[in-house]
Design an enzyme around this catalytic site. Structure first.
Site, PDB file in Angstrom:
ATOM      1  N   TRP A 225       3.187  -0.610  -7.914  1.00  0.00           N
ATOM      2  CA  TRP A 225       4.365  -0.055  -8.580  1.00  0.00           C
ATOM      3  C   TRP A 225       4.264  -0.404 -10.054  1.00  0.00           C
ATOM      4  O   TRP A 225       4.512  -1.536 -10.453  1.00  0.00           O
ATOM      5  CB  TRP A 225       5.655  -0.638  -8.005  1.00  0.00           C
ATOM      6  CG  TRP A 225       5.939  -0.256  -6.580  1.00  0.00           C
ATOM      7  CD1 TRP A 225       5.202   0.556  -5.765  1.00  0.00           C
ATOM      8  CD2 TRP A 225       7.062  -0.684  -5.800  1.00  0.00           C
ATOM      9  NE1 TRP A 225       5.791   0.674  -4.534  1.00  0.00           N
ATOM     10  CE2 TRP A 225       6.932  -0.079  -4.525  1.00  0.00           C
ATOM     11  CE3 TRP A 225       8.155  -1.506  -6.055  1.00  0.00           C
ATOM     12  CZ2 TRP A 225       7.870  -0.291  -3.509  1.00  0.00           C
ATOM     13  CZ3 TRP A 225       9.077  -1.713  -5.042  1.00  0.00           C
ATOM     14  CH2 TRP A 225       8.950  -1.105  -3.792  1.00  0.00           C
ATOM     15  N   GLU A 226       3.917   0.559 -10.889  1.00  0.00           N
ATOM     16  CA  GLU A 226       3.602   0.261 -12.284  1.00  0.00           C
ATOM     17  C   GLU A 226       4.501   0.951 -13.303  1.00  0.00           C
ATOM     18  O   GLU A 226       4.285   0.813 -14.501  1.00  0.00           O
ATOM     19  CB  GLU A 226       2.147   0.657 -12.582  1.00  0.00           C
ATOM     20  CG  GLU A 226       1.114   0.010 -11.677  1.00  0.00           C
ATOM     21  CD  GLU A 226      -0.304   0.429 -12.019  1.00  0.00           C
ATOM     22  OE1 GLU A 226      -0.650   0.385 -13.207  1.00  0.00           O
ATOM     23  OE2 GLU A 226      -1.052   0.818 -11.099  1.00  0.00           O
TER      24      GLU A 226
END
Length: 486
Positions: A225-226
């Site tokens: 999750w960036e």
């Protein structure tokens, strides 16, 4: 291990179901997901935060629904993480027939376990491991190009598939309702953490974990999750749009507050919701698959990227990044492994490669002891080549990969693995791994001699595995109970 029974009523969850400022995502025809294109405000000026603008919507209800009235969907606030995980897992949750683009990223990389003081892939504790996270199944299946990973001491998924029982990556569209804003302002799953109903996210995530991982999974479960940072201060640059969207949310939910109070509500609401989303997702995964190693890719951050300043580049992590990592103690406490990235920037001069990697790993080892009686395993993602624009490996690339494995990577992995094992047995009684006594000794390596004989280990000290203590890890140490560990 987390309990799957309801706790005493006096126990309070760290994330009670405070309103998430959405009502029901099953309303109307767009069940389960709400993607709305942001348009101009009709009554308010364009919102800006820190010089970055976010377009409003014709009706904010399109993105976040009606203003909250009372308690939103959620599990009882007195339930523990384990009880909540068990409840959503047993709910028989099924998706709503949504079409999702998985979009595999073709990144040729390996995962290096540099501090495995616990079981990894159902093997005894090992001081050094290399895991293959490359979609290379096509090489043998289509082109007949064998990649002898096992013979080189490299662990991989069965059939060298990208997702499997040894390594699985959960991208943003493969686990729950991860909120993010698209490049054109499209709000996916509400766009910001405050807009996600936590119980529905966990229910969907539980369904996807059960479908993706077999019972008894003992590999790496990497959450990628960036899009945003869980701390407000970490959302700078292109991520400032999440500050702006959160402020727009606060203006809508708290219209009678002055702008400074709305901004405070935006920051607090974002950080609390982001923490709940990330922390509870980790605890859910650990409850459903307790033998897996769960953590977020690229955490901890370091902030030592290359910006073309060769004259004063040191490789040290940015002070702000270090401070944020200290604030994220809750994230390290919820993780069972760390997955920092040591991908080398394409334009980083070779003279700075070692410093770039060194300080990223040092920071990972620093936070690995936060919130745990024993250090977390540190598994660093390293890239074999730069990103490829193709979706699949071609026959030519498969042969290049084959030659690189046999001629460069494989022999080096064998050398370092044998050296790490030899040092562990000779200095640490096989109950710990060897680490630099002085991190500044950059010329000292954990290598075998050119003739294959063990090296001199005077520059290394022991980092004991779980259950052992002493300068050379020769003293058994009873496991601490939960109260003693804290």
């Amino acid at each position: 291990m987390l309990s799957h029974t309801r706790p005493e009523s006096s126990f309070r969850s760290p994330h009670p179901q405070t309103p998430r400022f959405v009502t029901h995502w099953e309303e109307g025809g767009n069940r389960g997901r709400r993607d709305c294109r942001l348009s101009r405000w009709t009554r308010e000026p364009r919102l800006t935060v820190g010089g970055v603008g976010i377009e409003g919507v014709k009706s904010v209800r399109e993105v976040w629904g009606s203003r909250p009235r009372g308690r939103i969907l959620g599990l009882p606030p007195s339930w523990s993480r384990g009880a909540a995980a068990a409840e959503v897992a047993d709910a028989g949750f099924h998706p709503w027939g949504m079409t999702m683009q998985l979009g595999l990223a073709l990144v040729l990389g390996v995962t290096l376990c540099l501090g495995c003081g616990r079981s990894l892939l159902r093997a005894p504790a090992r001081p050094f491991s290399v895991l293959w996270n490359v979609p290379s199944a096509r090489c043998k299946n289509r082109f007949g190009v064998p990649l002898p990973l096992e013979a080189l001491g490299i662990s991989a998924n069965r059939g060298q598939h990208f997702h499997g029982q040894n390594v699985t990556i959960f991208y943003k569209n493969r686990l729950g309702f991860y909120p993010y804003l698209g490049p054109r302002g499209t709000a996916h799953n509400g766009g910001i953490p405050q807009a996600v109903p936590l119980d529905r996210h966990l229910a969907r995530a539980a369904y996807q974990i059960r479908r993706s991982l077999w019972p008894g999974f003992a590999g790496l479960a990497v959450l990628d999750w960036e899009e945003w940072c869980p701390l407000w201060a970490g959302n700078w640059g292109r991520r400032r749009v999440y500050r702006a969207a959160s402020w727009a949310w606060a203006q809508w939910v708290f219209p009678n507050l002055d702008p400074q109070e709305q901004l405070h509500k935006a920051r607090v609401g974002f950080e609390e919701a982001a923490r709940a989303l990330m922390e509870d997702t980790l605890w859910l995964g650990r409850a459903l698959q307790p033998h897996g190693l769960w953590g977020f890719y690229r955490f901890p951050a370091c902030g030592n990227g290359w910006h073309g300043t060769a004259s004063n580049y040191t490789g040290h992590c940015h002070a702000a990044a270090l401070a944020r990592n200290t604030q994220l103690r809750w994230l390290w406490a919820a993780s069972s492994a760390l997955f920092p990235s040591i991908y080398l920037p394409p334009r980083l001069p070779p003279a700075h490669h070692q410093a770039f990697v060194r300080y990223r790993l040092e920071e990972a080892f620093r936070v690995a002891v936060a919130g745990h009686p024993h250090p977390l395993p540190v598994l660093a993602y390293a890239r074999l080549t730069h990103r490829s624009s193709g979706r699949f490996l071609s026959q030519e690339k498969c042969w290049h990969l084959h030659d690189y494995l046999l001629g460069t990577l494989g022999p080096y992995v064998i050398n370092v693995t044998r050296a790490a094992v030899a040092c562990s047995h000779q200095r640490c009684h096989g109950h710990g791994r060897c680490a630099w006594q002085n991190p500044g000794q950059l010329e000292v390596f954990l290598h075998l001699q050119p003739d294959g004989s063990p090296g001199a280990w005077e520059s290394f000290s022991c980092r004991c595995y779980q259950g052992w203590a002493g300068p050379t890890c020769q003293e058994p140490r009873p496991e601490l109970g939960p109260k003693e560990a804290t």
